[in-house]
Enzyme design. Structure first.
Site, mmCIF file in Angstrom:
data_model
loop_
_atom_site.group_PDB
_atom_site.id
_atom_site.type_symbol
_atom_site.label_atom_id
_atom_site.label_comp_id
_atom_site.label_asym_id
_atom_site.label_seq_id
_atom_site.Cartn_x
_atom_site.Cartn_y
_atom_site.Cartn_z
ATOM 1 N N GLY A 1 43.232 40.248 42.711
ATOM 2 C CA GLY A 1 44.522 39.995 42.070
ATOM 3 C C GLY A 1 45.111 41.336 41.694
ATOM 4 O O GLY A 1 46.234 41.247 40.869
ATOM 5 N N THR B 1 51.197 35.154 46.842
ATOM 6 C CA THR B 1 49.921 35.328 47.332
ATOM 7 C C THR B 1 48.935 34.360 46.650
ATOM 8 O O THR B 1 48.087 33.457 47.349
ATOM 9 C CB THR B 1 49.276 36.701 47.438
ATOM 10 O OG1 THR B 1 50.223 37.481 48.278
ATOM 11 C CG2 THR B 1 47.900 36.965 47.839
ATOM 12 N N GLY C 1 46.167 43.969 43.451
ATOM 13 C CA GLY C 1 47.309 44.247 44.274
ATOM 14 C C GLY C 1 46.512 45.179 45.401
ATOM 15 O O GLY C 1 47.110 46.077 46.098
ATOM 16 N N LYS C 2 45.456 45.135 45.666
ATOM 17 C CA LYS C 2 44.737 45.823 46.735
ATOM 18 C C LYS C 2 45.454 45.804 48.135
ATOM 19 O O LYS C 2 45.793 46.791 48.678
ATOM 20 C CB LYS C 2 43.457 45.391 47.193
ATOM 21 C CG LYS C 2 42.142 45.750 46.079
ATOM 22 C CD LYS C 2 40.758 45.435 46.394
ATOM 23 C CE LYS C 2 40.488 43.865 47.085
ATOM 24 N NZ LYS C 2 40.534 43.112 45.591
ATOM 25 N N THR C 3 45.590 44.452 48.415
ATOM 26 C CA THR C 3 46.265 44.223 49.900
ATOM 27 C C THR C 3 47.459 44.880 49.827
ATOM 28 O O THR C 3 48.027 45.575 50.781
ATOM 29 C CB THR C 3 46.096 42.668 50.109
ATOM 30 O OG1 THR C 3 45.076 42.161 50.062
ATOM 31 C CG2 THR C 3 46.858 42.503 51.528
ATOM 32 N N SER C 4 48.386 44.615 49.009
ATOM 33 C CA SER C 4 49.855 45.247 48.840
ATOM 34 C C SER C 4 49.886 46.610 49.035
ATOM 35 O O SER C 4 50.405 47.193 49.648
ATOM 36 C CB SER C 4 50.700 44.758 47.515
ATOM 37 O OG SER C 4 50.541 43.273 47.713
ATOM 38 N N ASP D 1 38.104 40.827 54.063
ATOM 39 C CA ASP D 1 38.019 40.094 53.220
ATOM 40 C C ASP D 1 38.180 38.465 53.745
ATOM 41 O O ASP D 1 38.988 38.003 54.349
ATOM 42 C CB ASP D 1 39.058 39.986 52.241
ATOM 43 C CG ASP D 1 39.227 39.304 50.788
ATOM 44 O OD1 ASP D 1 38.357 38.178 51.047
ATOM 45 O OD2 ASP D 1 39.726 39.247 50.028
#
Lengths: 110, 595
Positions: B18, B504, B20-23, B45
């Site tokens: 949560g 998300t 914000g790794k992906t963003s 993931d």
């Protein structure tokens, strides 16, 4: 002399990966290790890892076709099936392999 | 962005769920592609939402992203990798070996070991084999939540050691036939990871004490594994523009307090700070704006506004009242990491203990901070943690004492070797989890479970075990035999899905709910945490975020949940018994409404 063990499907030799540890598997793995240390060649195959070894041997294939996986484990000594559907004791392994039982490592009784 | 100066070939993003790794991984990937580089973006993931962030349906092969030339992305789905692997193993023997033998092979290859190994194998192919990614200038990994990431990253050295030590030839790693042949590839993977000229580990954190602690822990553990080239991104740092907005002031104060307690071990790392965005981070344009530091309104589109009070949203105290009426049982908070599962679990536990019930609060999440959240003692409330290391040690000791009791020295050594396998952790934690659930017979057990992907694997393991048990029930602990029926019994276990009012987290929570339903488990209700909707905010960034969240509140109430509790963003940090108690207690105006 060569021992071949065709195991039930499982992911490790002692069965510690199951929901419970099977005392028989633990004992049998130790007994095979003992055979090896006494100069006997031991090959161990798992259905989930080396299916080709099962498929290539006509007698193993036939046993599987008639009894299903209940036939397992199958033990072959020098290419002949000596035992099916059970894990033999160290005494039996010793007699098939012509290995003397030592006093300091008592034979298992399971 | 500082992280974009002289980037290495491989970039790994890691951090508490949560944050914000992906963003950020996407923003960096897009920025590099825009600068003319060929970039491959990979998610490992199991609960990946890369598809949603990029707006493209991805699979296990690199797929071009239409809105970003030179960027390709792929999802390594561990379950799918395991399925492929299973078919590769079993397929050639169809018609040769009897069906019963094939079925039992498939069963054996359905375990969590196979999933873990298959996923790792895919990962190693990309990192260990230069040929596989030769056409790219950069490979960016959007890795899984921390616990899983660490497992993934520590496995190479653990396995290299395991393989080197393993002399008997059979081992738990067997499901990957010919693993010894892979050894070189895995060693290459470890070398790539620890080569500073090749790889950067990007630690992502929010300006939050728990997230900093997590980043410091990850940083230390990976340094110990030789991964020293690290970069820190502090994401979502909020600066209040409206000095008369108490929520904005409190939000900035909280970030400032966290920054003041910045861990010394992270201070030496190169750092990038990313401000809190007023918009949702979906789609290439929003991600480009983040990478370029553009936060003005023109970078995002205005969303339609729904009034939150038109929706039928409950509150946490009302939800707790319903839970309390059962008198006992298990309450599980589930959801993506970082949504506040721990806080919600702790607030529920405190409220139930205040009502005089014996309550046991526990977690299976290796990254949980339960003791820090509760920070105090309360009569009737017992707090514990299922610690994988302690569970492995206890389980191994038990096995050595029972199964290993009659063995000679060589036999014991062999057994000890099999117990060092990665599966042992899974089994040990599973048994501890079953024992915790068992305690719900006599009182309340509140379980703060691990991040989504891990949780699903855990439940999946429960199913696999259940199948195994029905085949050979004998000396199993009763708690393990009863686990799945108990998790499925709505009078015994009540699952609360915790989420944030953002795209998300809501979509991942919906996915989690589908997975639970597939396993025959119907969630009791949803908890939407950290909502601005019922607060009076004036700060422009917060006003924008409040408007944005209404879409997702509406989605949850209309599409996903019959029972919803909304928890407002807390002006005081919800840490300690008193703060948790306030969260679970009706306010005066709510009491009036109830009567």
């Amino acid at each position: 002399m060569t021992f071949q063990v065709f195991d039930k499907p499982m992911c490790c030799s002692t069965g510690v990966c199951g929901t419970q540890v099977d005392q028989t598997l633990v004992r049998f793995a130790a007994d095979l290790d003992w055979l090896r240390r006494n100069g006997v060649q031991v090959e161990r195959y798992s259905l989930s890892q080396q299916p080709s070894e099962f498929a290539q041997k006509a007698d193993v294939r036939t046993a599987l076709q008639t009894k299903g996986t209940n036939a397992l484990p199958i033990i072959r000594v020098d290419g002949k099936i000596v035992c099916q559907g059970m894990y033999p004791s160290r005494n039996l392994l010793a007699s098939w392999g012509h290995v003397a039982l030592q006093d300091e490592a008592p034979a298992s009784t399971v | 962005m500082e992280v974009l100066k002289n980037p290495t070939r491989n970039l790994f993003f890691t951090g508490k769920g949560g944050v914000g790794k992906t963003s950020l991984a996407c923003a960096v990937a897009i920025s590099l592609a825009d600068s003319g580089k060929r970039v491959l973006l990979v998610s490992t993931d199991p609960a990946s939402n890369l598809d949603e962030v990029l707006g493209v349906q991805l699979n296990q092969k690199p797929t071009e992203i239409p809105s970003v030339p030179r960027l390709l992305a792929m999802n390594i789905d561990p379950e799918a990798a395991a399925r492929d692997y299973r078919e590769k193993m079993v397929g050639p023997y169809r018609g040769i070996l009897p069906d019963a033998a094939l079925q039992s092979m498939e069963e054996q290859l359905s375990g969590s070991c196979t999933v873990e190994i298959a996923a790792f194998d895919e990962f190693a192919k990309l990192l260990g084999d230069r040929q596989a990614t030769a056409e790219f200038d950069h490979v960016i990994f959007d890795t899984a939540p921390t616990g899983h990431t660490l497992r993934l990253l520590t496995l190479p050295s653990a396995w290299s050691g395991f393989l080197a030590d393993n002399t008997t030839g059979t081992s738990c790693l067997g499901p990957l036939a010919g693993l010894h042949a892979q050894q070189q590839l895995y060693q290459q993977t470890v070398r790539s990871l620890s080569n500073p000229a090749l790889t950067t580990l990007v630690l992502v954190a929010r300006a939050d004490i728990a997230a900093f602690a997590e980043a410091a822990r990850t940083s230390g553990e990976l340094s110990a594994l030789g991964v020293n080239n690290q970069h820190l991104i502090i994401n979502g740092v909020f600066r209040a523009a409206d000095l008369h907005d108490p929520v904005a002031q409190s939000m900035q104060r909280r970030a400032d307090q966290a920054l003041a307690k910045f861990p010394a071990s992270l201070a030496s790392l190169p750092r990038t700070t990313v401000p809190l965005a007023p918009f949702g981070l979906l789609g290439a344009d929003a991600l480009r704006a983040i990478a370029a530091g553009r936060m003005e309104e023109s970078a995002w589109s205005e969303n339609s506004v729904h009034a939150a009070d038109e929706l039928h949203l409950g509150t946490l105290p009302v939800l707790i009242e319903e839970l309390a009426s059962a008198g006992r049982g298990v309450v599980m908070t589930m959801g993506k990491g970082g949504v506040g599962k721990t806080t919600v679990a702790a607030a529920v536990a405190v409220a139930l203990a205040d009502r005089g019930f014996p309550v046991h609060l526990s977690t299976t999440d290796p990254a949980a901070h339960l003791a820090a959240a509760v920070h105090g003692t309360l009569a009737n409330l017992q707090v514990s943690k299922i610690d994988p290391r302690a569970e492995i040690a206890a389980y191994s000791a038990e096995v050595m004492a029972t199964a290993g009791g009659n063995l000679d020295e060589h036999g014991r050594a062999l057994l000890a070797e099999d117990l060092r396998s990665p599966c042992t952790e899974e089994i040990a934690v599973f048994r501890a989890f079953a024992a915790a659930v068992d305690r719900g017979r006599d009182g309340f057990v509140v379980l703060d479970t691990a991040p989504t992907g891990h949780t699903i694997l855990l439940l999946d393991a429960a199913l696999a075990y259940h199948r195994e048990i029905s085949r050979q029930a004998s000396q199993l602990p009763t708690s393990v035999q009863e686990l799945l029926p108990r998790l499925r019994d709505p009078n015994y276990t009540r699952v609360l899905i915790v989420t944030l009012p953002e795209a998300t987290p809501v979509h991942e929570a919906a996915q989690l709910q589908r997975d639970l339903r597939r396993a025959g488990i119907e969630p009791f209700g949803w908890v939407i945490n950290q909502s601005l909707s019922t607060l009076d905010v004036h700060d422009p960034v917060l006003v924008s975020r409040k408007q944005h969240e209404a879409i997702f509140l509406s989605e949850v109430t209309t599409l996903h949940a019959s029972r919803v509790a909304l928890i407002p963003w807390q002006v005081e940090p919800p840490v300690g018994i008193d703060a948790l108690r306030r969260m679970g207690t009706l306010r005066a105006e709510e009491l009036a409404l109830q009567q």
